[in-house]
Design a protein around this motif. Structure first.
Motif, PDB file in Angstrom:
ATOM      1  N   THR A 145       0.724  -1.200   0.003  1.00  0.00           N
ATOM      2  CA  THR A 145      -0.089  -0.003   0.002  1.00  0.00           C
ATOM      3  C   THR A 145       0.804   1.370   0.012  1.00  0.00           C
ATOM      4  OG1 THR A 145      -1.909  -1.240   1.389  1.00  0.00           O
ATOM      5  CG2 THR A 145      -1.913   0.821   1.061  1.00  0.00           C
ATOM      6  N   VAL A 146       0.687   2.193  -0.987  1.00  0.00           N
ATOM      7  CA  VAL A 146       1.231   3.251  -0.887  1.00  0.00           C
ATOM      8  C   VAL A 146       0.540   4.627  -0.294  1.00  0.00           C
ATOM      9  CG1 VAL A 146       2.519   5.087  -2.398  1.00  0.00           C
ATOM     10  CG2 VAL A 146       2.391   2.577  -3.140  1.00  0.00           C
ATOM     11  N   LEU A 147       1.345   5.280   0.383  1.00  0.00           N
ATOM     12  CA  LEU A 147       0.602   6.420   1.162  1.00  0.00           C
ATOM     13  C   LEU A 147       1.081   7.782   0.566  1.00  0.00           C
ATOM     14  CD1 LEU A 147      -0.973   7.774   3.260  1.00  0.00           C
ATOM     15  CD2 LEU A 147       0.666   7.730   4.777  1.00  0.00           C
ATOM     16  N   VAL A 148       0.471   8.667  -0.031  1.00  0.00           N
ATOM     17  CA  VAL A 148       1.024   9.788  -0.255  1.00  0.00           C
ATOM     18  C   VAL A 148       0.329  11.104   0.270  1.00  0.00           C
ATOM     19  CG1 VAL A 148       1.570  11.570  -2.235  1.00  0.00           C
ATOM     20  CG2 VAL A 148       1.603   9.245  -2.638  1.00  0.00           C
ATOM     21  N   ALA A 149       0.852  11.770   1.117  1.00  0.00           N
ATOM     22  CA  ALA A 149       0.192  12.902   1.943  1.00  0.00           C
ATOM     23  C   ALA A 149       1.149  13.810   2.392  1.00  0.00           C
ATOM     24  CB  ALA A 149      -0.524  11.899   3.261  1.00  0.00           C
ATOM     25  N   LYS A 150       0.386  14.896   3.047  1.00  0.00           N
ATOM     26  CA  LYS A 150       1.153  16.098   3.439  1.00  0.00           C
ATOM     27  C   LYS A 150       1.042  16.329   4.862  1.00  0.00           C
ATOM     28  CE  LYS A 150       0.504  19.037  -0.579  1.00  0.00           C
ATOM     29  NZ  LYS A 150      -0.089  20.218  -1.096  1.00  0.00           N
ATOM     30  N   LYS A 151       2.073  16.690   5.452  1.00  0.00           N
ATOM     31  CA  LYS A 151       2.222  16.870   6.914  1.00  0.00           C
ATOM     32  C   LYS A 151       1.260  17.941   7.328  1.00  0.00           C
ATOM     33  CE  LYS A 151       5.330  18.193  10.739  1.00  0.00           C
ATOM     34  NZ  LYS A 151       6.586  18.457  11.173  1.00  0.00           N
TER      35      LYS A 151
END
Length: 345
Positions: free
Chosen positions: A309-315
């Motif tokens: 599973t790939v997570l792409v997110a912002k702090k």
């Protein structure tokens, strides 16, 4: 030790209605009661269950009496720093704070599995002692020497609580069983530490955690583990020796994945998928992605069976500092007074 007590599933009637047995076999009613949409299982039975022919689980022995003796034996082993209430002969440590910290939610899933020969051998070996089954689920056999510890109030549950904060003193149990539990807790390291803490010196641990099993939420599924990862969870407290690890055959994982995959496909695609030879699935995955059995797999099912599973997110943005009050606070005034007194003149 008295013999374990089994259960029988039969139609619920007004004459032999059992609240525990009714809720255990009717998870939709159990959730509605837990969410306070219904006052009790009996209320549901009187309104709907009788006409619907609902079933219930009935113990084939004096379960309440056996539980009473078990709880009496367990009481000296309880921590005195955790709030608890007793109801229907069970000990409930599930405070709202613990439920929130563990992220618990009411779901209709029922966790239920049998002991294998090794686990059953451990239970029989400690017939005169106490064995903790942490995350026991709904058991089909009720053992007088096994403390069934759960987040769900099944008819076979003895103590309610979370794995990360066990309500027992150090060295309370002769053996600890944990089957398909550590993947469901938010902090498996803390839970493993707790399992080791309540185990007597030289006590026996039986722990099973999945590696290649798909997502199965009861109500959450956080972590699977490699054999090395499983040992890492317990390495500071448990002696892992040659032969300590036993693999569950990968056939179970392959069967689970293929059955779950096929059931999510349209009927015509499912039939063709199940007729494919195994060798057809061993090629380069990129070359198969446009095939109907891959392209038509729903996203929810892909997340359940994912290779990764790939997570792409912002702090998150830093919270803005609150505006400083024009009037100095009491602490600021005291600090200023102290600074004035201590400063050289």
């Amino acid at each position: 030790m008295t013999d374990p007590i089994g259960f029988e599933i039969r139609k619920a009637t007004s004459g032999d209605f059992l609240e525990d047995g009714y809720l255990s076999i009717n998870p939709d009613v159990r959730v509605a009661v837990a969410q306070r949409k219904l006052g009790s299982g009996r209320k549901h039975f009187d309104l709907h269950g009788r006409d619907e022919g609902r079933l219930q689980r009935v113990p084939l022995g004096p379960l309440s009496d056996v539980r009473k003796m078990k709880i009496h034996k367990l009481r000296p082993l309880l921590r005195d720093d955790m709030p608890m209430r007793q109801r229907d002969g069970k000990l409930d440590f599930l405070t709202p704070e613990l439920r929130d910290a563990a992220g618990l939610a009411e779901v209709e899933n029922v966790s239920s599995h049998n002991y294998d020969e090794v686990a059953r051998g451990i239970i029989d070996k400690h017939a005169d002692g106490l064995v903790l089954d942490c995350g026991a689920g709904r058991r089909d056999w009720y053992f007088p020497n096994v403390v069934n510890y759960e987040i769900v109030d099944y008819d076979s549950t003895d103590v309610l609580g979370v794995g990360e904060e066990l309500p027992f003193v150090d060295g309370a149990f002769d053996a600890v069983i944990s089957v398909a539990v550590l993947e469901h807790v938010r902090d498996p390291f803390r839970c493993a530490k707790e399992l080791a803490r309540v185990l007597k010196p030289s006590g026996e641990l039986f722990c099973c955690i999945p590696l290649l099993q798909p997502v199965h939420a009861y109500p959450h599924h956080y972590f699977n583990a490699t054999p090395q990862g499983l040992c890492r969870l317990f390495e500071s407290d448990i002696a892992v020796e040659e032969g300590s690890l036993t693999p569950i055959h990968p056939l179970w994982a392959i069967s689970w994945v293929l059955n779950s995959w096929s059931q999510a496909l349209p009927e015509s695609t499912r039939a063709r998928f199940l007729d494919m030879p195994v060798g057809a699935l061993t090629g380069q995955p990129l070359a198969l992605l446009d095939e109907p059995f891959a392209a038509e797999l729903p996203r929810e099912k892909q997340l359940e069976l994912a290779c990764a599973t790939v997570l792409v997110a912002k702090k998150r943005a830093l919270a803005a500092a609150p505006p400083k009050s024009a009037a100095p606070s009491l602490i600021e005034r005291l600090l200023w007074r102290y600074m004035r007194k201590s400063s050289p003149r």
